[in-house]
Design a protein around this motif. Sequence first.
Motif, mmCIF file in Angstrom:
data_model
loop_
_atom_site.group_PDB
_atom_site.id
_atom_site.type_symbol
_atom_site.label_atom_id
_atom_site.label_comp_id
_atom_site.label_asym_id
_atom_site.label_seq_id
_atom_site.Cartn_x
_atom_site.Cartn_y
_atom_site.Cartn_z
ATOM 1 N N VAL A 77 34.808 61.791 36.325
ATOM 2 C CA VAL A 77 34.677 60.751 37.350
ATOM 3 C C VAL A 77 34.948 61.375 38.722
ATOM 4 C CG1 VAL A 77 35.575 58.549 38.176
ATOM 5 C CG2 VAL A 77 35.346 58.972 35.713
ATOM 6 N N TYR A 78 34.067 61.096 39.689
ATOM 7 C CA TYR A 78 34.218 61.628 41.050
ATOM 8 C C TYR A 78 34.167 60.483 42.051
ATOM 9 C CZ TYR A 78 33.265 66.313 39.169
ATOM 10 O OH TYR A 78 33.324 67.484 38.464
ATOM 11 N N CYS A 79 35.305 59.864 42.302
ATOM 12 C CA CYS A 79 35.363 58.802 43.305
ATOM 13 C C CYS A 79 35.563 59.418 44.695
ATOM 14 C CB CYS A 79 36.518 57.840 43.010
ATOM 15 S SG CYS A 79 36.362 56.951 41.430
ATOM 16 N N GLU A 80 35.100 58.689 45.714
ATOM 17 C CA GLU A 80 35.212 59.162 47.084
ATOM 18 C C GLU A 80 36.114 58.268 47.921
ATOM 19 O OE1 GLU A 80 31.298 59.562 48.608
ATOM 20 O OE2 GLU A 80 30.775 61.240 47.283
ATOM 21 N N ARG A 81 37.040 57.557 47.261
ATOM 22 C CA ARG A 81 38.103 56.758 47.895
ATOM 23 C C ARG A 81 37.646 55.389 48.374
ATOM 24 N NH1 ARG A 81 40.233 61.393 52.093
ATOM 25 N NH2 ARG A 81 40.759 62.994 50.571
ATOM 26 N N MET A 82 36.400 55.237 48.737
ATOM 27 C CA MET A 82 35.962 53.990 49.349
ATOM 28 C C MET A 82 35.330 53.019 48.364
ATOM 29 S SD MET A 82 37.098 54.615 52.232
ATOM 30 C CE MET A 82 36.609 53.026 52.919
ATOM 31 N N GLU A 83 35.102 53.431 47.114
ATOM 32 C CA GLU A 83 34.508 52.525 46.135
ATOM 33 C C GLU A 83 35.465 51.374 45.817
ATOM 34 O OE1 GLU A 83 32.905 56.669 45.377
ATOM 35 O OE2 GLU A 83 34.865 55.751 45.722
ATOM 36 N N SER A 84 34.926 50.202 45.593
ATOM 37 C CA SER A 84 35.760 49.047 45.252
ATOM 38 C C SER A 84 35.950 48.914 43.754
ATOM 39 C CB SER A 84 35.130 47.756 45.805
ATOM 40 O OG SER A 84 33.815 47.578 45.291
ATOM 41 N N HIS A 85 35.106 49.560 42.944
ATOM 42 C CA HIS A 85 35.235 49.501 41.486
ATOM 43 C C HIS A 85 35.031 50.906 40.918
ATOM 44 C CE1 HIS A 85 33.428 45.648 42.917
ATOM 45 N NE2 HIS A 85 34.455 45.167 42.245
ATOM 46 N N VAL A 86 35.742 51.213 39.850
ATOM 47 C CA VAL A 86 35.706 52.560 39.315
ATOM 48 C C VAL A 86 34.334 52.909 38.756
ATOM 49 C CG1 VAL A 86 36.469 51.976 36.981
ATOM 50 C CG2 VAL A 86 37.046 54.214 37.946
ATOM 51 N N TRP A 87 33.555 51.899 38.292
ATOM 52 C CA TRP A 87 32.238 52.224 37.750
ATOM 53 C C TRP A 87 31.201 52.481 38.830
ATOM 54 C CZ3 TRP A 87 34.999 48.005 35.831
ATOM 55 C CH2 TRP A 87 34.849 46.816 36.533
ATOM 56 N N GLN A 88 31.585 52.309 40.111
ATOM 57 C CA GLN A 88 30.710 52.718 41.198
ATOM 58 C C GLN A 88 30.823 54.220 41.480
ATOM 59 O OE1 GLN A 88 31.943 50.224 44.431
ATOM 60 N NE2 GLN A 88 30.694 48.484 43.788
ATOM 61 N N CYS A 89 31.817 54.872 40.886
ATOM 62 C CA CYS A 89 32.025 56.303 41.112
ATOM 63 C C CYS A 89 31.058 57.119 40.243
ATOM 64 C CB CYS A 89 33.461 56.688 40.769
ATOM 65 S SG CYS A 89 34.712 55.757 41.687
ATOM 66 N N PRO A 90 30.561 58.231 40.757
ATOM 67 C CA PRO A 90 29.697 59.092 39.943
ATOM 68 C C PRO A 90 30.458 59.618 38.724
ATOM 69 C CG PRO A 90 29.550 59.677 42.269
ATOM 70 C CD PRO A 90 30.681 58.718 42.153
ATOM 71 N N SER A 91 29.738 59.788 37.609
ATOM 72 C CA SER A 91 30.322 60.347 36.390
ATOM 73 C C SER A 91 29.193 60.930 35.551
ATOM 74 C CB SER A 91 31.077 59.274 35.595
ATOM 75 O OG SER A 91 30.169 58.322 35.063
ATOM 76 N N GLN A 92 29.513 61.395 34.345
ATOM 77 C CA GLN A 92 28.481 61.927 33.462
ATOM 78 C C GLN A 92 27.668 60.819 32.786
ATOM 79 O OE1 GLN A 92 30.251 64.676 30.676
ATOM 80 N NE2 GLN A 92 30.125 66.372 32.126
ATOM 81 N N GLY A 93 28.096 59.582 32.964
ATOM 82 C CA GLY A 93 27.390 58.472 32.330
ATOM 83 C C GLY A 93 28.242 57.819 31.252
ATOM 84 N N ARG A 94 27.988 56.554 30.952
ATOM 85 C CA ARG A 94 28.773 55.825 29.962
ATOM 86 C C ARG A 94 28.639 56.462 28.587
ATOM 87 N NH1 ARG A 94 29.989 50.654 32.202
ATOM 88 N NH2 ARG A 94 29.985 50.973 34.449
ATOM 89 N N GLY A 95 29.802 56.781 28.015
ATOM 90 C CA GLY A 95 29.827 57.308 26.659
ATOM 91 C C GLY A 95 29.531 58.783 26.539
ATOM 92 N N ARG A 96 29.213 59.467 27.628
ATOM 93 C CA ARG A 96 28.905 60.898 27.574
ATOM 94 C C ARG A 96 30.150 61.693 27.965
ATOM 95 N NH1 ARG A 96 23.468 62.193 30.735
ATOM 96 N NH2 ARG A 96 23.916 64.198 29.698
ATOM 97 N N HIS A 97 30.672 62.508 27.026
ATOM 98 C CA HIS A 97 31.903 63.251 27.285
ATOM 99 C C HIS A 97 32.034 64.364 26.249
ATOM 100 C CE1 HIS A 97 34.095 61.739 23.744
ATOM 101 N NE2 HIS A 97 33.372 60.640 23.916
ATOM 102 N N ASN A 98 32.987 65.255 26.479
ATOM 103 C CA ASN A 98 33.335 66.291 25.501
ATOM 104 C C ASN A 98 34.853 66.343 25.336
ATOM 105 O OD1 ASN A 98 34.003 67.293 27.961
ATOM 106 N ND2 ASN A 98 33.072 69.311 27.687
ATOM 107 N N CYS A 99 35.481 65.184 25.303
ATOM 108 C CA CYS A 99 36.944 65.064 25.338
ATOM 109 C C CYS A 99 37.474 64.457 24.045
ATOM 110 C CB CYS A 99 37.386 64.173 26.502
ATOM 111 S SG CYS A 99 36.768 64.710 28.114
ATOM 112 N N GLY A 100 38.790 64.616 23.870
ATOM 113 C CA GLY A 100 39.522 63.908 22.844
ATOM 114 C C GLY A 100 40.532 62.987 23.506
ATOM 115 N N HIS A 101 41.151 62.107 22.720
ATOM 116 C CA HIS A 101 42.073 61.141 23.314
ATOM 117 C C HIS A 101 43.355 61.776 23.836
ATOM 118 C CE1 HIS A 101 40.011 57.349 22.892
ATOM 119 N NE2 HIS A 101 39.671 57.639 21.629
ATOM 120 N N GLU A 102 43.607 63.041 23.511
ATOM 121 C CA GLU A 102 44.753 63.724 24.118
ATOM 122 C C GLU A 102 44.503 64.021 25.591
ATOM 123 O OE1 GLU A 102 42.006 66.850 22.444
ATOM 124 O OE2 GLU A 102 42.853 64.933 21.774
#
Length: 676
Positions: A77-102
Amino acid sequence: MVGGQDSRQLCLVDRGGPCAGRVEILHQGSWGTICDDSWDLDDARVVCRQLGCGEVLSALESAPFGAGSIPIWLDHVYCERMESHVWQCPSQGRGRHNCGHEEDAGVICSACSGFIYLFLSGFVCLVGEDGPCSGRVEVYSGEDGIPVSDGNFTLPTAQVICAELGCGKAVSVLGHELFRESDGRVWAEEFRCEGEEPKLWSCPRVPCPAGTCHHSGAVQFVCSAYSEVQLMTNGSSQCEGQVEMNISGRWRALCASHWSLANANVVCRQLGCGVTFSTPGGPHLVEGGDRISTARFHCSGAESFLWSCPVTALGGPDCSCANTASVICSGNQTQVLPQCNDSVSEPAGSEASEESAPYCSEFLALRMVSEDQQCARWLDVFYHGTWGGVCRNPIDDITMSMICRQLGCGDSETLDTFVALREGSRPWWVDGIQCQKTDTSLWQCPSDPWKYSSCSPKEEAYISCAGRRPKSCPTAAPCTDREKLRLGGGDSKCSGRVEVWHSSSWGTVCDDSWSLAEAEVVCQQLGCGQALEAMQAVAFGPGNGSIWLDEVQCGGRESSLWDCVAEPWGQSDCKHEEDAGVRCSGARTALPPTTAGARPTSNPLPGIFSLPAVLCLILGFLLFLVLIILVTQLLRWRAECRALSSYEDALAEAVYEKLDYIVTQKEVLLGSSGTH
């Protein structure tokens, strides 16, 4: 739930409150977490704003509130401080990741706790008012923090906690803090760490007998970047040599600049080596400048450990291998102790007057410069008698938080880079400021050495703190400096207790360092003529509200009290019994009866016997003497003129009488001749 409709698709869980916890978002009817890749304060700030939870305190990684068991919806997630909602921030897309819950991300917002500082790592934190690296030990288990008892709490356990929090090493276990009677909860386990565990949760734990831990209070301790001290030498004695200190896990030699006999005595005492025999020029065992620390200690000599002494690092001078601090202690039996009439050698480097000047004489101050904003705009530091700018490289989040807290402007901040250049010429004193968690003030933060031109004007720091707000005045904005200053409790409009307007309220000025120079600036700023007296010790009665200024130091020619050096706004160790006052020459009336406790500092003579009045009397007396001399000379000249005139008249009269006598005699002779 805090917030409105949009906040219902976002929540913080496993903390026992809505404003701190693991970040979870709602997508397609299912809750999911956010991966901590690239997770920082800008991203956490948007979360806190969206939930209506105030400003962000911490952006946390590595599942500090426990691992989720639901989908991971967002990554990078790359927010630029001025977004009013977190889903307005750029990211890899919903559900796309290479992470674990740790790697689940967490957030702590300012609405979650009343503590001044609260930094959480894993499930332990230190709670206190002196920063994140000292205070009461509290542990978390999905609820509010629970204090740990001081029964059977060991130093190795403290070392594990300090390391886990990134706070260096434990240097002191403080006296216990009594538990509140209304809160009888105590952590019901004993921690038995060996000191090498990576986290407190990795340490062996045993339940307290009968579920109750023996205690006299909550354990508290101090972590520090400065810990062990040793003396390095080519000889055999452990009580002489080059002074080295473990700083943030690395052994470094100390520079001889500011190295004093008091510092040396603390080192000898800490090592069990008696007192200082001498502080010679160092043996110079270091080979690289990167092994020399520019931290300057300012001991009184009574401390038991060097790390207990005040320390400054900001702007520390460069130090060469030939200028390292060394000590020979009396515990070194190979040396002969000096006789009573012998003198101990001076500290190395004492010839540099500027570098070896004693501490709290190197007056340092911090301020923000703005015409219309509180807690925002350009940052200035006072050094070498002049205000100058601060360079922004490489100021990070920890450093900016330190600056904002020291100015009383909140914990969070932004560093603006795309701003217009400030007008006017000035020095840019310092660059390379890098604060650490263990630092409790900006002056302890390491930086590059002081220089007049540490950077270019376009690299000057422009900071906006969480407490940013428009400047306001008692009447209307914009206001002048004169409208932000008034005198109260006096016998006229030009005498009384000094009061200043700041942060939308009136407050007073402490009388520490208050003298006629400061009073002169106040009187001139108010249009009240010259200062007659600088009053201390609540001469005009105590004020109320905040004590806004302390240790004010003016030259006497400043156009405004705001141009004088002072401690940061609101930082004072005074009470209203120390409110400063002034008496100016303008619009004076009869003096009031002497107030008990009044202590005029600069002119103890009231009324006409003030310094300006005495000068006027002396000048008038001299003019009077000159006038008398001139009148005397004039009268003497006139007398001489009169005397000369009388002499001439008498001479002329005598001549006329002689002539008359001659004429008379001639007529008699002529008459006699005619008769015959």
